[in-house]
Design a protein around this motif. Structure first.
Motif, PDB file in Angstrom:
ATOM      1  N   ALA A 467     -31.926  55.971  43.232  1.00  0.00           N
ATOM      2  CA  ALA A 467     -32.944  55.123  42.614  1.00  0.00           C
ATOM      3  C   ALA A 467     -33.009  55.369  41.113  1.00  0.00           C
ATOM      4  O   ALA A 467     -33.133  54.431  40.312  1.00  0.00           O
ATOM      5  CB  ALA A 467     -34.301  55.398  43.255  1.00  0.00           C
ATOM      6  N   GLU A 468     -32.877  56.636  40.708  1.00  0.00           N
ATOM      7  CA  GLU A 468     -32.873  56.966  39.283  1.00  0.00           C
ATOM      8  C   GLU A 468     -31.633  56.382  38.596  1.00  0.00           C
ATOM      9  O   GLU A 468     -31.720  55.826  37.489  1.00  0.00           O
ATOM     10  CB  GLU A 468     -32.931  58.478  39.103  1.00  0.00           C
ATOM     11  CG  GLU A 468     -32.906  58.945  37.666  1.00  0.00           C
ATOM     12  CD  GLU A 468     -34.189  58.675  36.902  1.00  0.00           C
ATOM     13  OE1 GLU A 468     -34.236  59.016  35.699  1.00  0.00           O
ATOM     14  OE2 GLU A 468     -35.134  58.120  37.483  1.00  0.00           O
ATOM     15  N   LEU A 469     -30.473  56.501  39.228  1.00  0.00           N
ATOM     16  CA  LEU A 469     -29.243  55.958  38.651  1.00  0.00           C
ATOM     17  C   LEU A 469     -29.333  54.442  38.489  1.00  0.00           C
ATOM     18  O   LEU A 469     -28.983  53.892  37.438  1.00  0.00           O
ATOM     19  CB  LEU A 469     -28.047  56.324  39.533  1.00  0.00           C
ATOM     20  CG  LEU A 469     -27.662  57.810  39.575  1.00  0.00           C
ATOM     21  CD1 LEU A 469     -26.664  58.059  40.703  1.00  0.00           C
ATOM     22  CD2 LEU A 469     -27.080  58.260  38.234  1.00  0.00           C
ATOM     23  N   LEU A 470     -29.787  53.766  39.526  1.00  0.00           N
ATOM     24  CA  LEU A 470     -29.918  52.313  39.451  1.00  0.00           C
ATOM     25  C   LEU A 470     -30.933  51.912  38.384  1.00  0.00           C
ATOM     26  O   LEU A 470     -30.750  50.904  37.686  1.00  0.00           O
ATOM     27  CB  LEU A 470     -30.330  51.753  40.815  1.00  0.00           C
ATOM     28  CG  LEU A 470     -29.279  51.837  41.930  1.00  0.00           C
ATOM     29  CD1 LEU A 470     -29.889  51.406  43.260  1.00  0.00           C
ATOM     30  CD2 LEU A 470     -28.060  50.985  41.592  1.00  0.00           C
ATOM     31  N   ILE A 492     -22.678  48.906  30.028  1.00  0.00           N
ATOM     32  CA  ILE A 492     -22.423  49.391  31.393  1.00  0.00           C
ATOM     33  C   ILE A 492     -22.850  50.848  31.474  1.00  0.00           C
ATOM     34  O   ILE A 492     -22.252  51.712  30.831  1.00  0.00           O
ATOM     35  CB  ILE A 492     -20.930  49.270  31.756  1.00  0.00           C
ATOM     36  CG1 ILE A 492     -20.468  47.814  31.587  1.00  0.00           C
ATOM     37  CG2 ILE A 492     -20.676  49.749  33.181  1.00  0.00           C
ATOM     38  CD1 ILE A 492     -18.972  47.645  31.750  1.00  0.00           C
ATOM     39  N   ALA A 493     -23.883  51.129  32.244  1.00  0.00           N
ATOM     40  CA  ALA A 493     -24.408  52.502  32.327  1.00  0.00           C
ATOM     41  C   ALA A 493     -23.697  53.265  33.432  1.00  0.00           C
ATOM     42  O   ALA A 493     -24.272  53.621  34.453  1.00  0.00           O
ATOM     43  CB  ALA A 493     -25.903  52.469  32.581  1.00  0.00           C
ATOM     44  N   ASP A 494     -22.386  53.515  33.241  1.00  0.00           N
ATOM     45  CA  ASP A 494     -21.654  54.250  34.276  1.00  0.00           C
ATOM     46  C   ASP A 494     -21.374  55.684  33.861  1.00  0.00           C
ATOM     47  O   ASP A 494     -20.679  56.427  34.563  1.00  0.00           O
ATOM     48  CB  ASP A 494     -20.338  53.540  34.614  1.00  0.00           C
ATOM     49  CG  ASP A 494     -19.405  53.432  33.402  1.00  0.00           C
ATOM     50  OD1 ASP A 494     -19.812  53.881  32.302  1.00  0.00           O
ATOM     51  OD2 ASP A 494     -18.302  52.894  33.572  1.00  0.00           O
ATOM     52  N   GLY A 495     -21.888  56.070  32.671  1.00  0.00           N
ATOM     53  CA  GLY A 495     -21.728  57.449  32.242  1.00  0.00           C
ATOM     54  C   GLY A 495     -20.340  57.786  31.745  1.00  0.00           C
ATOM     55  O   GLY A 495     -20.031  58.944  31.491  1.00  0.00           O
ATOM     56  N   TRP A 496     -19.452  56.767  31.594  1.00  0.00           N
ATOM     57  CA  TRP A 496     -18.065  57.062  31.213  1.00  0.00           C
ATOM     58  C   TRP A 496     -17.989  57.555  29.778  1.00  0.00           C
ATOM     59  O   TRP A 496     -18.619  57.026  28.873  1.00  0.00           O
ATOM     60  CB  TRP A 496     -17.199  55.814  31.363  1.00  0.00           C
ATOM     61  CG  TRP A 496     -15.737  56.091  31.092  1.00  0.00           C
ATOM     62  CD1 TRP A 496     -14.806  56.496  31.992  1.00  0.00           C
ATOM     63  CD2 TRP A 496     -15.076  55.996  29.829  1.00  0.00           C
ATOM     64  NE1 TRP A 496     -13.598  56.669  31.391  1.00  0.00           N
ATOM     65  CE2 TRP A 496     -13.718  56.374  30.042  1.00  0.00           C
ATOM     66  CE3 TRP A 496     -15.486  55.645  28.544  1.00  0.00           C
ATOM     67  CZ2 TRP A 496     -12.779  56.395  29.032  1.00  0.00           C
ATOM     68  CZ3 TRP A 496     -14.546  55.668  27.530  1.00  0.00           C
ATOM     69  CH2 TRP A 496     -13.213  56.049  27.782  1.00  0.00           C
ATOM     70  N   HIS A 500     -14.549  62.791  30.534  1.00  0.00           N
ATOM     71  CA  HIS A 500     -15.604  63.151  31.483  1.00  0.00           C
ATOM     72  C   HIS A 500     -15.561  62.352  32.774  1.00  0.00           C
ATOM     73  O   HIS A 500     -16.310  62.628  33.684  1.00  0.00           O
ATOM     74  CB  HIS A 500     -16.987  62.977  30.836  1.00  0.00           C
ATOM     75  CG  HIS A 500     -17.288  64.023  29.804  1.00  0.00           C
ATOM     76  ND1 HIS A 500     -17.756  65.263  30.117  1.00  0.00           N
ATOM     77  CD2 HIS A 500     -17.144  63.998  28.450  1.00  0.00           C
ATOM     78  CE1 HIS A 500     -17.910  65.977  29.007  1.00  0.00           C
ATOM     79  NE2 HIS A 500     -17.550  65.233  27.981  1.00  0.00           N
ATOM     80  N   GLY A 501     -14.715  61.340  32.876  1.00  0.00           N
ATOM     81  CA  GLY A 501     -14.557  60.616  34.119  1.00  0.00           C
ATOM     82  C   GLY A 501     -15.844  60.054  34.680  1.00  0.00           C
ATOM     83  O   GLY A 501     -16.107  60.163  35.874  1.00  0.00           O
ATOM     84  N   SER A 502     -16.700  59.454  33.842  1.00  0.00           N
ATOM     85  CA  SER A 502     -17.963  58.826  34.253  1.00  0.00           C
ATOM     86  C   SER A 502     -18.870  59.772  35.028  1.00  0.00           C
ATOM     87  O   SER A 502     -19.473  59.403  36.017  1.00  0.00           O
ATOM     88  CB  SER A 502     -17.702  57.557  35.081  1.00  0.00           C
ATOM     89  OG  SER A 502     -17.227  57.873  36.372  1.00  0.00           O
ATOM     90  N   SER A 522     -20.959  53.904  39.508  1.00  0.00           N
ATOM     91  CA  SER A 522     -22.004  53.007  39.006  1.00  0.00           C
ATOM     92  C   SER A 522     -22.199  51.875  39.992  1.00  0.00           C
ATOM     93  O   SER A 522     -21.449  51.723  40.970  1.00  0.00           O
ATOM     94  CB  SER A 522     -21.624  52.447  37.623  1.00  0.00           C
ATOM     95  OG  SER A 522     -20.463  51.636  37.723  1.00  0.00           O
ATOM     96  N   ALA A 523     -23.215  51.041  39.705  1.00  0.00           N
ATOM     97  CA  ALA A 523     -23.468  49.797  40.449  1.00  0.00           C
ATOM     98  C   ALA A 523     -23.587  50.010  41.953  1.00  0.00           C
ATOM     99  O   ALA A 523     -23.120  49.197  42.758  1.00  0.00           O
ATOM    100  CB  ALA A 523     -22.392  48.763  40.147  1.00  0.00           C
ATOM    101  N   GLY A 524     -24.201  51.106  42.350  1.00  0.00           N
ATOM    102  CA  GLY A 524     -24.457  51.329  43.766  1.00  0.00           C
ATOM    103  C   GLY A 524     -23.365  52.033  44.525  1.00  0.00           C
ATOM    104  O   GLY A 524     -23.483  52.223  45.749  1.00  0.00           O
TER     105      GLY A 524
END
Length: 665
Positions: A467-470, A492-496, A500-502, A522-524
């Motif tokens: 829930a926090e990631l989404l 795009i909030a995928d942490g990439w 660091h490989g997202s 990301s994205a679920g």
């Protein structure tokens, strides 16, 4: 019927009376203190008048001020609610002397019930079953010891003029009697100003069952069946229900008849409750009559389909009872619990503060909410910390318990701590589910209703993390959409990041303990590392307040009750509350200075200061007493040492977590 009434109370009962009065076309007058100027009962009434300071003694207990407001406003009657002046015979007399109707029993009836000893003797004479005991005037220790030995053990010593669980002792052997007697008398004298006691045979593992009664000024008296209130903590009711699963129809009829007999014995008019203690063998004994409407009256309303406040108003207006005894029905099952601002894990310490978030289930034919506050209101230190009463109804007890659990799962309170999780465990405990709980069970087994120490449930923790990631991804998308370059890859909030490989790091606090996790994806679609284990999350979707996902191939569904300043996730049976914190933020501990200070556990008023600068104190020695939420809290020295500072005086109001006494380092 009256044209205008005054409600001499506050909170949910004042709002409850206002609703019924409005339905009947009666105008309402509210009274309020300095602490209640913006309260809901003030906002809902047709008129409202200020009557004094925030403490009850300065406002809601000022009968003269309330009567003066009633005269000024032209109110024809005063409804006292419960608590405050509701069972004050002198106030009832003063109301009548002022030419105003008191919506409740006669003062004479109250006085007959004012003494436990006198009430017991009166009921015994009327033929109502009473517990074997001694209520005599002779209070000499030798006589009391002799009477106790004659009654037999176990035995209870009770303050004759007591209430609220004070001045009560259980004695199991003759040799323990005298020490318990002296202790009980001291407590009774301190709490009630009189040290007279009565003795009663103690009923082991009793049930607490009360009968709702009603009388009118035409000589009619009936009962409206029973409520069971056996789930108690320190003699305070926690869960109430109707009908009782313990009673047979034969026993129900016998108790109802005894309750009506008790009401007639004191010429009772209006709403009242006859309380009985019931042994495991079905023997029942009179305890007391509460000469007012009770907090738990909604469960009776839901199973009878009657409005007891409307009955109160009609009876006070000299109308006869609306229905005879044989027309009183009993349909389905109702259960009530009370949502309090309190901390069960800290000994049920009352709380206070602004209700930053108050999420409650929607009221419908199965769920009822009686509340005197809304989101944004403040629970003050001056009054009872109840936030709302949650009452559910269904066709039978099993279905009603399911309704209760579902309704509690939808509740969320931010601001002061609450007892919601405690109530959720209560509603699932075998002693409640199987209807075997007795009045002492909670006190004997309180640990069974407290959270189990240890790690959080893995699925709940993973759901909260997802829930926090989404939420982070949604925030990033929204910010990008409002920017000058909404198609930027940074949207795009995928942490990439390079190298660091997202990989995204998250941290939470749970009851002061730090929890760290790492997520890829990301994205679920994620892989989440926690405690050396990697979990695969697939198909995560957050639709409204519902999160659906697959955890390591297992489909799960969760309710997200809060996702702003806190994260609260519920799986239908239990909840997890987390506080998101920056990954590289670490809370600073108190250090050694924590043992040098006595802090106020909550906002309150200093009642007495028992230490002065320069005094030598022992560890655990009482140094100050503060009053909050109608209770006194004893503050004790954390260690032995010399007092360096005392930062508050008797009568001062203090905030939570303020250092009141400081010891020399």
């Amino acid at each position: 019927m009256f044209n205008k009434i005054l409600i001499a109370n506050r909170g949910e009962i004042a709002c409850r009376v206002i609703r019924t009065a409005r339905r009947l076309g009666i105008r309402t007058v509210a009274v309020y203190s300095d602490a209640d100027a913006n309260a809901q009962h003030v906002r809902q009434a047709d008129e409202a008048y200020h009557i004094g300071g925030p403490r009850p003694q300065e406002s809601y207990l000022r009968g003269d001020a309330i009567i003066e407001v009633a005269k000024r406003a032209g109110a024809q009657a005063i409804h006292p609610g419960y608590g405050f002046l509701s069972e004050n015979a002198d106030f009832a007399d003063a109301v009548e002397a002022a030419g105003i109707t008191f919506i409740g029993p006669k003062a004479a009836s109250m006085r007959k019930m004012g003494s436990k000893a006198g009430a017991k003797e009166l009921m015994h004479a009327a033929g109502v079953p009473v517990v074997p005991g001694y209520t005599g005037e002779d209070q000499s220790p030798d006589v009391l010891q002799r009477e106790a030995d004659a009654i037999g053990y176990p035995l209870m010593i009770k303050a004759a003029h007591g209430g609220g669980g004070k001045g009560m002792r259980i004695v199991r052997h003759s040799g323990e009697f005298m020490a318990n007697l002296e202790s009980c008398q001291r407590e009774a004298a301190g709490a009630f100003g009189r040290d007279r006691v009565l003795l009663e045979r103690y009923v082991e593992k009793p049930r607490h069952i009360e009968i709702q009664v009603f009388g009118d000024s035409h000589g009619n008296a009936i009962h409206l069946n029973e409520r069971e209130c056996s789930a108690q903590r320190r003699y305070q009711k926690v869960l109430e229900e109707s009908p009782s699963a313990f009673l047979t129809q034969e026993l129900r009829e016998a108790m109802g008849a005894a309750a009506v007999l008790a009401a007639r014995a004191i010429d009772y008019v209006n709403a009242g409750t006859v309380e009985f203690i019931v042994g495991q063998d079905g023997g029942f004994y009179f305890m007391e009559i509460n000469t007012r409407l009770q907090v738990e009256h909604p469960v009776t309303e839901l199973v009878t389909g009657l409005d007891l406040v409307e009955w109160q108003l009609r009876v006070a207006a000299c109308e006869p009872l609306p229905l005879p005894q044989d027309a009183i029905g009993q349909n389905g099952h109702a259960i009530e619990v009370r949502l309090y601002a309190e901390d069960p894990e800290a000994g049920f310490l009352p709380g206070s503060g602004k209700l930053e978030r108050l999420k409650l289930p929607a009221a419908d034919g199965h769920v009822r909410l009686d509340s005197g506050v809304v989101e944004g209101d403040t629970v003050t230190i001056f009054y009872d910390p109840m936030i709302a009463k949650l009452i559910v109804w269904d066709v039978d007890r099993h279905a009603a318990l399911a309704r209760l659990r579902a309704a509690l799962a939808q509740c969320e309170i931010n601001g002061p701590k609450s007892n919601i999780e405690f109530l959720e465990r209560l509603a699932r405990h075998p002693a409640v589910v199987e209807a075997t709980i007795d009045t002492g069970y909670l006190d004997r087994h309180l640990d069974e209703f407290m959270p189990v120490a240890g790690a959080a449930d893995t699925d709940l923790l993973l759901a909260a993390t997802v829930a926090e990631l989404l939420g982070q991804e949604r925030t990033t998308r929204d910010a990008a959409a409002d920017s000058s370059d909404p198609s930027s890859p940074w949207a795009i909030a995928d942490g990439w990041r390079l190298g660091h490989g997202s990989r995204r790091a998250l941290a939470f606090l749970r009851r002061g303990e730090r929890i760290e996790l790492h997520a890829h994806g990301s994205a679920g679609e994620y892989r989440i590392e926690h405690g050396g284990t990697v979990h695969t999350i697939a198909g995560a979707r957050l639709s409204g307040d519902t999160l659906s996902l697959r955890i390591d191939g297992r489909g799960r569904r969760f309710d997200i009750l809060e996702q702003d300043t806190h994260l609260v996730v519920h799986d239908g049976a239990q909840r997890l509350r987390l506080d998101p914190v920056p990954m590289y933020h670490h809370e600073q501990g108190q250090g050694s200075s924590g043992a040098d200070r006595v802090l106020a556990p909550m906002p309150g008023r200093v009642v007495v200061v028992k230490a002065a600068p320069g005094d030598e104190v022992e560890a655990g020695q009482e140094v100050m007493v503060i009053e909050a939420m109608k209770m006194e809290l004893s503050l004790k020295a954390p260690r032995a040492g010399k007092v360096a500072e005392v930062r508050a005086a008797s009568g001062d109001f203090v905030d939570a977590d303020v250092a009141l006494v400081v010891l020399e380092a």
